[in-house]
Scaffold this motif. Structure first.
Motif, mmCIF file in Angstrom:
data_model
loop_
_atom_site.group_PDB
_atom_site.id
_atom_site.type_symbol
_atom_site.label_atom_id
_atom_site.label_comp_id
_atom_site.label_asym_id
_atom_site.label_seq_id
_atom_site.Cartn_x
_atom_site.Cartn_y
_atom_site.Cartn_z
ATOM 1 N N HIS A 93 -12.896 -8.437 -6.210
ATOM 2 C CA HIS A 93 -13.115 -7.098 -6.766
ATOM 3 C C HIS A 93 -13.304 -7.198 -8.273
ATOM 4 O O HIS A 93 -12.989 -8.223 -8.886
ATOM 5 C CB HIS A 93 -11.897 -6.195 -6.482
ATOM 6 C CG HIS A 93 -10.650 -6.655 -7.186
ATOM 7 N ND1 HIS A 93 -9.880 -7.706 -6.720
ATOM 8 C CD2 HIS A 93 -10.045 -6.245 -8.332
ATOM 9 C CE1 HIS A 93 -8.873 -7.911 -7.538
ATOM 10 N NE2 HIS A 93 -8.943 -7.043 -8.537
ATOM 11 N N ASP A 147 -11.882 -4.885 -11.586
ATOM 12 C CA ASP A 147 -10.899 -3.832 -11.834
ATOM 13 C C ASP A 147 -11.663 -2.575 -12.231
ATOM 14 O O ASP A 147 -12.705 -2.637 -12.883
ATOM 15 C CB ASP A 147 -9.923 -4.265 -12.927
ATOM 16 C CG ASP A 147 -8.983 -5.362 -12.428
ATOM 17 O OD1 ASP A 147 -9.001 -5.656 -11.212
ATOM 18 O OD2 ASP A 147 -8.248 -5.930 -13.249
ATOM 19 N N HIS A 151 -12.995 -11.064 -9.514
ATOM 20 C CA HIS A 151 -11.887 -12.018 -9.325
ATOM 21 C C HIS A 151 -11.193 -11.754 -8.002
ATOM 22 O O HIS A 151 -11.478 -10.752 -7.333
ATOM 23 C CB HIS A 151 -10.917 -11.939 -10.509
ATOM 24 C CG HIS A 151 -10.393 -10.559 -10.793
ATOM 25 N ND1 HIS A 151 -11.149 -9.570 -11.395
ATOM 26 C CD2 HIS A 151 -9.190 -9.989 -10.547
ATOM 27 C CE1 HIS A 151 -10.437 -8.474 -11.507
ATOM 28 N NE2 HIS A 151 -9.235 -8.686 -10.985
HETATM 29 FE FE LIG Z 1 -7.886 -7.218 -10.355
#
Ligand SMILES: [Fe+2]
Ligand SMILES: O=C(O)CCC(=O)C(=O)O
Length: 320
Positions: free
Chosen positions: A193, A195, A250
């Motif tokens: 994903h 953030d 990440h």
């Molecule tokens: Fe994350």
């Protein structure tokens, strides 16, 4: 998951950023444009306990995670910013398997409003958690101010993060469950994903975090650096910067050789005030709250649903 190369990340010195050291600012801009990730040495003579508070807060959370599931479920809430999340509520890092972590989430707005939301086993340490969150907020908003100095956006990035406006900013303490020997149906890791917010201030004493390198289409592991946070850019900051800054993809996998121990981490997620607006990777104009909710719907959807668009990975494709 094979032997991977380490990500080559810059280490920035927080004191030099505070002093607006030109060389450090140049390193910050390059790290946020090219990798979206960097280490931060938080040494700050004015707040000597800042990083130690994070270590202590993790160790208090660690003991709380040892409590029985039924007790922790009493603070489970239908909220992605607040309360306990049991393991296995979202797709994990392995196809058709769930995630392998539990978490306890503490929203900034609750500390500000003085709500008594912490359960037995955590509430005695509310001041420790408050200090950890506020120091993390101070660090991330200072970095944001450096980025405004560098890119001169109108309005400045901090102006979308007015301290008195409601936001989804939250501190999360995580425990990734050890992988039981020979048991293949338990959840694994934290799926790929980007953030969704502005900046994330992460710390884990253990490995397992990986960042996706778009140039080589390869996952690289992020080595832990004692005494340093890991900072990464989120989607909201990428969008507010007109895509000049990178929200890097990440994930978290069981670190090879350490599968048989729990992994602990914690992250402060600085997010814009709810009513801030920006243009997303899907070319929609949304509020920060809308983007937060859209992104969480995708975090929780099945792997098949997630693959239908690139919302999960902030508009980027991942070749696996
Ligand atoms: Fe994350
Ligand atoms: O636990 C970690 O190291 C990272 C967690 C993470 O990427 C997230 O919650 O967004």
């Amino acid at each position: 998951m094979g032997i991977l190369a380490p990500a080559r990340l810059e280490t920035l010195d927080f004191r030099k950023l505070l002093q607006r050291d030109q060389f450090e600012l140049t390193k910050l801009l390059k790290a946020c444009q090219q990798q979206g990730f960097f280490y931060l040495d938080p040494a700050d003579l004015n707040s000597p306990r800042g990083f130690d508070d994070r270590l202590e807060a993790i160790s208090v959370a660690q003991k709380w995670f040892d409590r029985p599931l039924e007790e922790k479920m009493k603070v489970h809430q239908d909220s992605v910013t607040k309360g306990y999340k049991p393991p296995g509520t979202s797709p994990g890092v392995v196809k058709n398997m769930k995630d392998g972590y539990e978490s306890m989430k503490m929203p900034r707005d609750d500390f500000i409003s003085g709500s008594r939301f912490l359960p037995e086993g955590l509430k005695a340490d509310i001041e420790l958690f408050r200090r950890d969150l506020e120091f993390s907020h101070y660090i991330t908003t200072t970095i944001l101010s450096c980025l405004s100095d560098l890119l001169s956006p109108t309005p400045r990035f901090e102006d979308h993060h007015c301290g008195t406006e409601a936001s989804q900013s939250t501190m999360i303490y995580f425990r990734y469950l050890k992988q039981a020997a020979g048991k293949s149906n338990s959840g694994v890791g934290h799926n790929k994903h980007t953030d969704l917010g502005t900046l994330t201030l992460l710390y884990s004493p253990q490995g397992g975090l990986q960042v996706y390198d778009q140039a080589s289409s390869k996952w690289k592991y992020v080595a832990t650096q004692p005494g340093c946070y890991i900072v990464n850019v989120g989607d909201a900051l990428r969008f507010l910067s007109g895509n000049q800054l990178l929200s890097a993809i990440h994930r978290v996998v069981p670190a090879p050789g350490y599968e048989m121990e729990h992994r602990y981490s914690s992250a402060y997620f600085l997010r814009p005030q709810n009513k801030a607006t920006f243009q997303t990777s899907e070319n929609t104009f949304v509020s920060a709250l809308d983007w937060h909710d859209t992104k969480y719907r995708i975090f929780k959807a099945s792997h098949e649903e997630q693959e239908k668009n690139t919302i999960l990975t902030g508009g980027f494709d991942v070749q696996e």
